[in-house]
Design an enzyme around this catalytic site. Structure first.
Site, PDB file in Angstrom:
ATOM      1  CD  GLU A 128      -1.870  -2.370   1.343  1.00  0.00           C
ATOM      2  OE1 GLU A 128      -0.715  -2.679   1.731  1.00  0.00           O
ATOM      3  OE2 GLU A 128      -2.768  -3.214   1.202  1.00  0.00           O
ATOM      4  CG  HIS A 187      -9.956  -7.450   7.797  1.00  0.00           C
ATOM      5  ND1 HIS A 187      -9.038  -7.910   8.695  1.00  0.00           N
ATOM      6  CD2 HIS A 187      -9.394  -7.614   6.576  1.00  0.00           C
ATOM      7  CE1 HIS A 187      -7.968  -8.349   8.051  1.00  0.00           C
ATOM      8  NE2 HIS A 187      -8.156  -8.182   6.761  1.00  0.00           N
TER       9      HIS A 187
HETATM   10  C1  LIG Z   1      -1.758  -4.542   4.269  1.00  0.00           C
HETATM   11  C2  LIG Z   1      -2.752  -5.481   3.729  1.00  0.00           C
HETATM   12  N1  LIG Z   1      -3.077  -5.408   2.427  1.00  0.00           N
HETATM   13  C3  LIG Z   1      -3.967  -6.273   1.908  1.00  0.00           C
HETATM   14  C4  LIG Z   1      -4.547  -7.223   2.687  1.00  0.00           C
HETATM   15  C5  LIG Z   1      -5.574  -8.168   2.097  1.00  0.00           C
HETATM   16  N2  LIG Z   1      -4.995  -9.487   2.041  1.00  0.00           N
HETATM   17  C6  LIG Z   1      -5.225 -10.389   3.007  1.00  0.00           C
HETATM   18  S1  LIG Z   1      -4.387 -11.786   2.780  1.00  0.00           S
HETATM   19  C7  LIG Z   1      -3.710 -11.230   1.357  1.00  0.00           C
HETATM   20  C8  LIG Z   1      -2.789 -12.104   0.596  1.00  0.00           C
HETATM   21  C9  LIG Z   1      -1.587 -12.454   1.391  1.00  0.00           C
HETATM   22  O1  LIG Z   1      -0.833 -13.370   0.700  1.00  0.00           O
HETATM   23  P1  LIG Z   1       0.362 -14.142   1.365  1.00  0.00           P
HETATM   24  O2  LIG Z   1       1.221 -13.202   2.129  1.00  0.00           O
HETATM   25  O3  LIG Z   1       0.996 -14.935   0.311  1.00  0.00           O
HETATM   26  O4  LIG Z   1      -0.323 -15.087   2.444  1.00  0.00           O
HETATM   27  P2  LIG Z   1      -1.368 -16.278   2.227  1.00  0.00           P
HETATM   28  O5  LIG Z   1      -2.724 -15.669   2.281  1.00  0.00           O
HETATM   29  O6  LIG Z   1      -1.075 -16.941   0.939  1.00  0.00           O
HETATM   30  O7  LIG Z   1      -1.186 -17.181   3.402  1.00  0.00           O
HETATM   31  C10 LIG Z   1      -4.152  -9.944   1.074  1.00  0.00           C
HETATM   32  C11 LIG Z   1      -3.776  -9.160  -0.099  1.00  0.00           C
HETATM   33  C12 LIG Z   1      -4.210  -7.243   4.053  1.00  0.00           C
HETATM   34  N3  LIG Z   1      -4.781  -8.098   4.894  1.00  0.00           N
HETATM   35  N4  LIG Z   1      -3.303  -6.381   4.538  1.00  0.00           N
END
Ligand SMILES: Cc1ncc(C[n+]2csc(CCOP(=O)(O)OP(=O)(O)O)c2C)c(N)n1
Ligand SMILES: [Mg+2]
Lengths: 348, 326
Positions: free
Chosen positions: B62, B131
């Site tokens: 972000e 959230h």
């Molecule tokens: C700062 C932030 N941006 C966006 C999100 C929305 N979001 C939640 S999980 C996720 C993907 C995360 O991917 P990864 O780090 O690979 O973890 P995984 O979900 O695959 O375990 C996103 C974009 C968030 N929670 N926090």
């Protein structure tokens, strides 16, 4: 920096366990037969917990959303194995496995997901925020990357305490692109903190594959920019994870500083409960399903003559029954009191 | 050009699509907004129409892409950034409050910052404390930002279009609890809505209720309840928080003599405090009772459904607050 052989893009090629060392020239402490059975049982427990969460969701007991970790159990379990009770762990919204691997009771975990008063956080946290400070489960972070600097702080505590504690941070491949990741690795390295950065590279951040967001898939490379000890490992092979993490933990306890451990893995289900995960190529999914960590480890334990198929099935059946019973008890627990003293929970 | 019954979500998509067609200097950035159309489907079809260059799936970064929006704006583009959950504004807070908001002023008005940040927030969906926030009060005190909060499809459409054409940074707070709500919108027309000023949704003579976002339908529900008790409440959607123009609210209070604000935020530092202060200045002599603010309690939103429900204002609690004053 030692890294396992580079896997072909998108394939589920196995990173050989033999290369998974923490980088201080010794092999992981040997696992006993009982240890091995324990690893299998712990993975089965997490799998059955998550499957039950899904069923409970369909029954209307789980509210909001959930991020399940089926397929990634070997990381939680293998990495937790070398930890002591007084170590610290930070993790994410996909954190049920990390909590269960540290011994969280299923019933209190379910109760939290169901929003009941007997939940680990009294229903104030929810699925994304299971916590148990007594077990060193210092936080489940809903903001991507947010748990990493916190793990650095716990690592500093560990260093200052001087009792050989360590701090372990679990995070995903997607988190490797956020500022908090980079700041955390740098601080941990320059302060030589006993922090284990355990990256669960499941190739996707939400609906977007890693190649769209990151210049390379072998995230272990990130550590090089911080001159950090690092290792990549097959995250679906629980013993390989253990073999990578155990020496790194030992090194951290002795003052050798942090290690970055990339665990290559895959989530079986969608990102969260509303995601049917249609964006994944069928061949990719099939290849990884064949490499289900429970299937792989069952085969390994059979090979070692530690487990028959019948016994393995029994372990899963017992875990399923335990999960079902725990969910049932949790569902019968009372809702939290609406008139409770909330302010006493905001401030001490 | 047609008046259609569409959802709030479709209204956002329509506004984005039309403005991106209209101005090739617009582009949108955000997480998972490309082929998947956004986690809340607020960018559905954009990628197919405008392609990867103008509909940009970003890494989870972000600070990176919101800061990049400032860079784009300073160099000739009109970027739109989508923040998936308003809560994540916390990650890019510095770029917004120290950068985007102040850049033009500090340059001695050399530069302009035509950018839009859309943040989707709000509670009631059991998403827990990280959230479920709406987030307006975090930025309310920052000069240089325009802040709007559409509560209906028509507002989501008309204010977003205006925001994209505006030469200032505009922060739009959308509400995920409203995404499926329906309303009439005339799409394809130049139905731009102003980025300041409020809107009277229901006239009344006995009390003025001012609400924002998902509290607007609840305030209308309260007005129905009050009507049954013979109290005619005027309901106003504040709709634009910065710059804040309370003249229409003061006008209403001169008629009703009672003011109640309703917002999905904690009370301290919320916009209700500002409305009360401004209206008191403008119409002090007309007030029959101290204004009341219906807000969230001063604690984070709890996850547990009965606790979350109890924390959120309801038509009943809003009506009760009004009745206590009339
Ligand atoms: C700062 C932030 N941006 C966006 C999100 C929305 N979001 C939640 S999980 C996720 C993907 C995360 O991917 P990864 O780090 O690979 O973890 P995984 O979900 O695959 O375990 C996103 C974009 C968030 N929670 N926090
Ligand atoms: Mg991932």
């Amino acid at each position: 920096m030692k890294t396992a052989r580079r896997g072909a893009t998108g394939s589920a090629r196995r990173a050989p366990a033999a290369k998974a060392r923490g980088g201080i020239g010794h092999n992981a402490a040997a696992l006993s037969d009982a240890d091995r059975l324990g690893l299998f049982k712990s993975m089965a427990r997490i799998r059955e917990f998550e499957d039950q969460v899904h069923r409970s969701y369909l029954e209307g007991l789980v509210h909001g959303t959930t991020h399940l970790c089926q397929g990634q159990e070997a990381v939680s379990v293998g990495a937790a194995k070398p930890l002591r009770e007084d170590d610290f762990v930070s993790y994410t919204y996909r954190g049920h496995g990390h909590c269960l691997a540290r011994g969280m009771e299923m019933e209190n975990a379910f109760a939290e997901l169901f929003g009941r008063s007997t939940g680990v956080c009294q229903g104030l946290g929810g699925s994304m925020h299971l916590q148990d400070i007594e077990r060193g489960l210092i936080g489940s972070f809903g903001i991507v990357g947010a748990g990493m600097p916190v793990a650095v702080g716990a690592g500093l505590t560990a260093q200052l305490n001087g009792r050989g504690q360590v701090s372990m941070s679990f995070f995903g491949d997607g988190a490797c692109n956020i500022g908090a990741f980079h700041e955390s690795l740098n601080i941990a390295q320059v302060w030589k903190l006993p922090v284990l950065f355990v990256c669960e590279n499941n190739l996707y951040g939400e609906f977007t594959r890693i190649n769209h967001t990151t210049p390379f898939e072998d995230l272990v490379q990130r550590a090089a920019g911080y001159a950090m000890n690092a290792v990549a490992v097959d995250g679906n092979d629980v013993e390989a994870v253990y073999a990578a993490v155990e020496p790194a933990v030992a090194r951290a306890r002795e003052g050798g500083g942090p290690t970055f451990i990339e665990c290559k893995t895959y989530r079986h289900r969608g990102h969260s409960r509303t995601d049917p995960a249609k964006y994944r190529p069928q061949e990719e999914l099939d290849a990884w399903l064949k490499r289900d960590p429970l299937i792989l480890y069952r085969a390994r334990l059979k090979e070692l003559k530690l487990l028959t198929d019948r016994e393995a099935d029994q372990i899963s059946a017992d875990a399923r029954a335990a999960a079902q019973a725990a969910a049932q008890r949790a569902a019968a627990a009372p809702w939290p009191d609406k008139d409770q003293d909330f302010m006493a929970k905001v401030y001490v | 050009m047609a008046v259609q019954e569409i959802t709030y979500r479709e209204a956002i998509v329509a506004a984005l699509t039309e403005e991106m067609r209209r101005d090739p200097k617009t582009l949108i950035m955000g997480e998972d907004i490309g082929p998947s159309g956004g986690p809340f489907k607020t960018c559905q079809g954009l990628y197919e129409e405008f392609g990867a260059a103008r509909v940009r799936d970003t890494p989870i970064a972000e600070t990176g892409f919101v800061g990049a929006a400032l860079g784009l704006a300073l160099t000739g583009y009109r970027p739109i950034a989508e923040i998936m959950f308003s809560d994540f504004l916390g990650v890019c807070f510095d770029q917004i409050v120290n950068g985007i908001a102040k850049h033009r002023f500090m340059s001695g008005a050399q530069s302009t910052v035509p950018l839009v940040i859309r943040a989707i927030g709000g509670g009631g969906l059991r998403f827990g404390a990280q959230h479920s926030q709406t987030g307006e009060s975090w930025v309310l005190s920052v000069p240089g930002l325009k802040i709007v909060c559409p509560s209906s499809p028509a507002e989501a459409y008309g204010m977003l279009k205006s925001a994209i054409r505006d030469d200032n940074p505009v922060l739009i707070f959308e509400h995920k609890g409203l995404l499926s709500s329906k309303g009439e919108v005339e799409t394809g027309a130049e139905r731009l809505l102003p980025l300041t000023g409020s809107r009277v949704l229901r006239p009344g003579t006995d009390a003025t209720i001012v609400a924002s976002l998902a509290m607007v339908p609840r305030a209308l529900g309260a007005a129905d309840l009050l009507q049954a008790d013979g109290i005619a409440a005027e309901v106003i959607d504040i709709r634009a928080l910065r710059p804040m123009d309370t003249s229409a609210i003061a006008e209403s209070v001169r008629k009703t003599s009672i003011l109640v604000t309703v917002e999905e935020q904690t009370q301290v530092g919320g916009w209700g405090a500002e409305v009360v202060a401004q209206v008191t200045q403008q119409a002090f002599d007309y007030l029959d009772a101290p204004p009341a603010r219906v807000t969230l309690p001063e604690y984070p939103l709890p996850f547990s459904p009965p606790l979350e429900d109890a924390a959120l204002p309801t038509p009943e609690s809003i009506a009760a607050a009004v009745k206590a004053l009339v």
